[in-house]
Write an enzyme that holds these catalytic residues in place. Structure first.
Site, PDB file in Angstrom:
ATOM      1  CB  CYS A  30      -0.918  -0.026   1.225  1.00 19.47           C
ATOM      2  SG  CYS A  30      -1.829   1.499   1.512  1.00 19.47           S
ATOM      3  CB  CYS A  81       0.314   1.632   4.182  1.00 18.86           C
ATOM      4  SG  CYS A  81      -1.398   1.127   4.088  1.00 18.86           S
TER       5      CYS A  81
END
Length: 118
Positions: free
Chosen positions: A47, A50
């Site tokens: 991600c 993230c």
């Protein structure tokens, strides 16, 4: 799981990483029994958002010493993260109970919630 240099890992003594479903269960049990404020960052190594927000999460763990910080990669804890639909997801705990949840990036939003939790 994010790799940390030894020096970096030592700087973040207020952050714990769940490395498996069992370790996440242990951490959640500890949060419930200790009744200390806590925040769990559910993310994933693939991600991009993230990976961008993780350094800020680490820095905030150094600023909010009275809050327990936890990182859980959804791919390393698949059985206990089935409820996570977006990454990153931040869950906030007070007195052993989940009291708030935040989806996506936003260092200021995260910092505001941590301030309210502390």
């Amino acid at each position: 799981m994010r790799k940390q240099e030894p020096e970096e890992a030592n700087r973040n003594v207020n952050m714990e990483t769940a490395t498996s479903d069992q370790s996440l269960i242990t951490i959640l049990d500890d949060i419930k029994s200790s009744k200390l404020p806590a925040v769990i960052n559910y993310g994933a190594s693939w991600c991009g958002v993230c990976n961008q927000t993780f350094p800020a999460f680490q820095e905030l763990s150094n600023s909010f010493k009275r809050i327990k910080f936890v990182y859980a990669d959804i791919d390393e804890c698949p059985e206990n993260t089935l409820h996570i639909r977006y990454t990153p997801t931040f869950q906030f705990y007070r007195d052993g109970e989940k009291v708030d949840e935040m989806f996506g990036a936003g260092e200021e939003r995260l910092q505001d919630r941590l301030w309210l939790l502390s």
